[in-house]
Design a protein around this motif. Structure first.
Motif, PDB file in Angstrom:
ATOM      1  N   GLU A 199       0.837  -1.200   0.000  1.00 38.89           N
ATOM      2  CA  GLU A 199       0.000   0.000   0.000  1.00 38.89           C
ATOM      3  C   GLU A 199       0.874   1.253   0.000  1.00 38.89           C
ATOM      4  O   GLU A 199       1.791   1.382   0.800  1.00 38.89           O
ATOM      5  CB  GLU A 199      -0.917   0.007   1.228  1.00 38.89           C
ATOM      6  CG  GLU A 199      -2.010  -1.046   1.166  1.00 38.89           C
ATOM      7  CD  GLU A 199      -3.040  -0.857   2.267  1.00 38.89           C
ATOM      8  OE1 GLU A 199      -3.099   0.255   2.843  1.00 38.89           O
ATOM      9  OE2 GLU A 199      -3.774  -1.813   2.546  1.00 38.89           O
ATOM     10  N   LEU A 200       0.554   2.154  -0.911  1.00 42.07           N
ATOM     11  CA  LEU A 200       1.305   3.402  -1.013  1.00 42.07           C
ATOM     12  C   LEU A 200       0.616   4.488  -0.195  1.00 42.07           C
ATOM     13  O   LEU A 200      -0.608   4.602  -0.200  1.00 42.07           O
ATOM     14  CB  LEU A 200       1.415   3.830  -2.479  1.00 42.07           C
ATOM     15  CG  LEU A 200       2.140   2.847  -3.413  1.00 42.07           C
ATOM     16  CD1 LEU A 200       2.116   3.375  -4.843  1.00 42.07           C
ATOM     17  CD2 LEU A 200       3.572   2.628  -2.967  1.00 42.07           C
ATOM     18  N   THR A 201       1.422   5.277   0.479  1.00 42.18           N
ATOM     19  CA  THR A 201       0.877   6.364   1.315  1.00 42.18           C
ATOM     20  C   THR A 201       1.475   7.703   0.889  1.00 42.18           C
ATOM     21  O   THR A 201       1.749   8.571   1.723  1.00 42.18           O
ATOM     22  CB  THR A 201       1.193   6.093   2.796  1.00 42.18           C
ATOM     23  OG1 THR A 201       2.614   5.956   2.952  1.00 42.18           O
ATOM     24  CG2 THR A 201       0.495   4.836   3.278  1.00 42.18           C
ATOM     25  N   THR A 202       1.689   7.840  -0.398  1.00 37.90           N
ATOM     26  CA  THR A 202       2.304   9.056  -0.932  1.00 37.90           C
ATOM     27  C   THR A 202       1.427  10.277  -0.653  1.00 37.90           C
ATOM     28  O   THR A 202       0.219  10.260  -0.916  1.00 37.90           O
ATOM     29  CB  THR A 202       2.519   8.919  -2.448  1.00 37.90           C
ATOM     30  OG1 THR A 202       3.264   7.725  -2.708  1.00 37.90           O
ATOM     31  CG2 THR A 202       3.274  10.115  -3.001  1.00 37.90           C
ATOM     32  N   THR A 203       2.030  11.330  -0.128  1.00 39.67           N
ATOM     33  CA  THR A 203       1.296  12.569   0.146  1.00 39.67           C
ATOM     34  C   THR A 203       1.355  13.495  -1.064  1.00 39.67           C
ATOM     35  O   THR A 203       2.094  13.248  -2.024  1.00 39.67           O
ATOM     36  CB  THR A 203       1.901  13.291   1.355  1.00 39.67           C
ATOM     37  OG1 THR A 203       3.247  13.690   1.036  1.00 39.67           O
ATOM     38  CG2 THR A 203       1.905  12.395   2.582  1.00 39.67           C
ATOM     39  N   HIS A 204       0.591  14.564  -0.994  1.00 43.29           N
ATOM     40  CA  HIS A 204       0.560  15.536  -2.084  1.00 43.29           C
ATOM     41  C   HIS A 204       1.949  16.140  -2.315  1.00 43.29           C
ATOM     42  O   HIS A 204       2.403  16.246  -3.461  1.00 43.29           O
ATOM     43  CB  HIS A 204      -0.448  16.643  -1.750  1.00 43.29           C
ATOM     44  CG  HIS A 204      -0.638  17.635  -2.851  1.00 43.29           C
ATOM     45  ND1 HIS A 204      -1.553  17.456  -3.862  1.00 43.29           N
ATOM     46  CD2 HIS A 204      -0.013  18.820  -3.117  1.00 43.29           C
ATOM     47  CE1 HIS A 204      -1.499  18.489  -4.687  1.00 43.29           C
ATOM     48  NE2 HIS A 204      -0.575  19.333  -4.253  1.00 43.29           N
ATOM     49  N   SER A 205       2.617  16.505  -1.246  1.00 44.23           N
ATOM     50  CA  SER A 205       3.952  17.109  -1.372  1.00 44.23           C
ATOM     51  C   SER A 205       4.964  16.097  -1.902  1.00 44.23           C
ATOM     52  O   SER A 205       5.867  16.454  -2.678  1.00 44.23           O
ATOM     53  CB  SER A 205       4.412  17.657  -0.019  1.00 44.23           C
ATOM     54  OG  SER A 205       4.459  16.629   0.956  1.00 44.23           O
ATOM     55  N   GLU A 206       4.823  14.843  -1.499  1.00 46.16           N
ATOM     56  CA  GLU A 206       5.721  13.798  -2.001  1.00 46.16           C
ATOM     57  C   GLU A 206       5.477  13.544  -3.487  1.00 46.16           C
ATOM     58  O   GLU A 206       6.421  13.284  -4.244  1.00 46.16           O
ATOM     59  CB  GLU A 206       5.514  12.505  -1.206  1.00 46.16           C
ATOM     60  CG  GLU A 206       6.050  12.575   0.219  1.00 46.16           C
ATOM     61  CD  GLU A 206       5.680  11.363   1.052  1.00 46.16           C
ATOM     62  OE1 GLU A 206       6.387  11.079   2.036  1.00 46.16           O
ATOM     63  OE2 GLU A 206       4.667  10.702   0.721  1.00 46.16           O
TER      64      GLU A 206
END
Length: 270
Positions: A199-206
């Motif tokens: 599961e990916l938890t990439t944020t907007h800034s990332e």
């Protein structure tokens, strides 16, 4: 003396008489023409193999390793499910375009090879089994190329986040036609299945950082940045130095992160 000559003459006449009788008993029969003999058979001549005959460059390209790869991908896409999500279509098309672009950069002897490969992609002229047979001939002794190709098909299949039954069966067929070892195929299958569950938890800034983009975000700039990122990843993935490395373990997650970042930043709806 005359008697001796008469005796010799008689002997010669007798010999000729005996020889004539033998000939009449066993006449020399003419040899019938064997219409089925090898010499009388005419095999179909492959004009494309004749260096003195001008052949359509596209026909020649279809028989190369690169031409067969895109033809196989075209057949795979035609026989697999159609994506209904524009984002997924964009990513899949970018993956394929990156592959074609990379191959065309390393081809000599073909004018505008990228455009020609795209024509083959859209109109593969052979069935999967025939294409696989020709691919094996074109890559004889290079088993790892078959492994890498099947891995790339898994990448395409997992663009939407799952491997459906139709895609699975098509990949299994191709792997069988390419004579992949069962253990090798099972390892590839398991590796992709495992990595896809991450599961990916990439944020907007990332996401902005992954695609090297700044706000405000323009859609055309976002797509261009995504294409550049994916194509660079494809180039690294296809590097000869990485041919022994697993796509699933070394590249798949990065491609997923790029796709995830694009989905976060894109204003297009599902």
């Amino acid at each position: 003396m005359e008697i001796i000559l008469l005796i010799l003459a008689g002997a010669v006449v007798y010999y000729l008489y005996v020889t004539l009788q033998e000939y009449l008993k066993n006449p020399i029969a003419p040899i019938p023409k064997d219409t089925n003999s090898q010499a009388s058979k005419f095999e179909e001549y492959d004009l494309s193999a004749d260096p003195y005959v001008n052949i359509d460059p596209l026909v020649k390209l279809r028989k190369t390793e690169q031409g067969l790869i895109v033809a196989l991908i075209g057949s795979f896409l035609n026989s697999s499910k159609k994506l209904e999500n524009s984002k997924q279509d964009f990513i899949k098309n970018t993956l394929i375009d990156g592959l074609i672009e990379n191959m065309s950069e390393n081809m000599n002897g073909f004018e505008d090879s990228k455009n020609a490969l795209n024509k083959i992609l859209k109109a593969p002229d052979e069935d999967l089994q025939s294409l696989c047979k020709m691919f094996l001939q074109a890559t004889y002794g290079e088993y790892k190329k078959s492994l890498k190709f099947v891995e790339f098909l898994f990448i395409l299949a997992y663009v939407d986040g799952e491997l459906d039954e139709e895609e699975k069966e098509n990949i299994i067929d191709i792997a069988a036609f390419l004579e992949l070892n069962n253990d090798d195929f099972n390892q590839i299958y398991d590796d992709f299945e495992k990595e896809n569950l991450v599961e990916l938890t990439t944020t907007h800034s990332e996401a902005l950082k992954i695609l090297d983009i700044q706000e405000p975000i323009e859609e055309d700039v976002l797509e261009k940045k995504t294409q550049i990122t994916i194509k660079n990843q494809i180039k690294s993935l296809l590097d000869i130095k990485n041919i022994g490395k697993s796509f699933a373990k070394n590249s798949f997650l990065k491609l997923k992160e790029t796709q995830f970042a694009y989905n976060i930043l894109s204003s297009k709806g599902n």
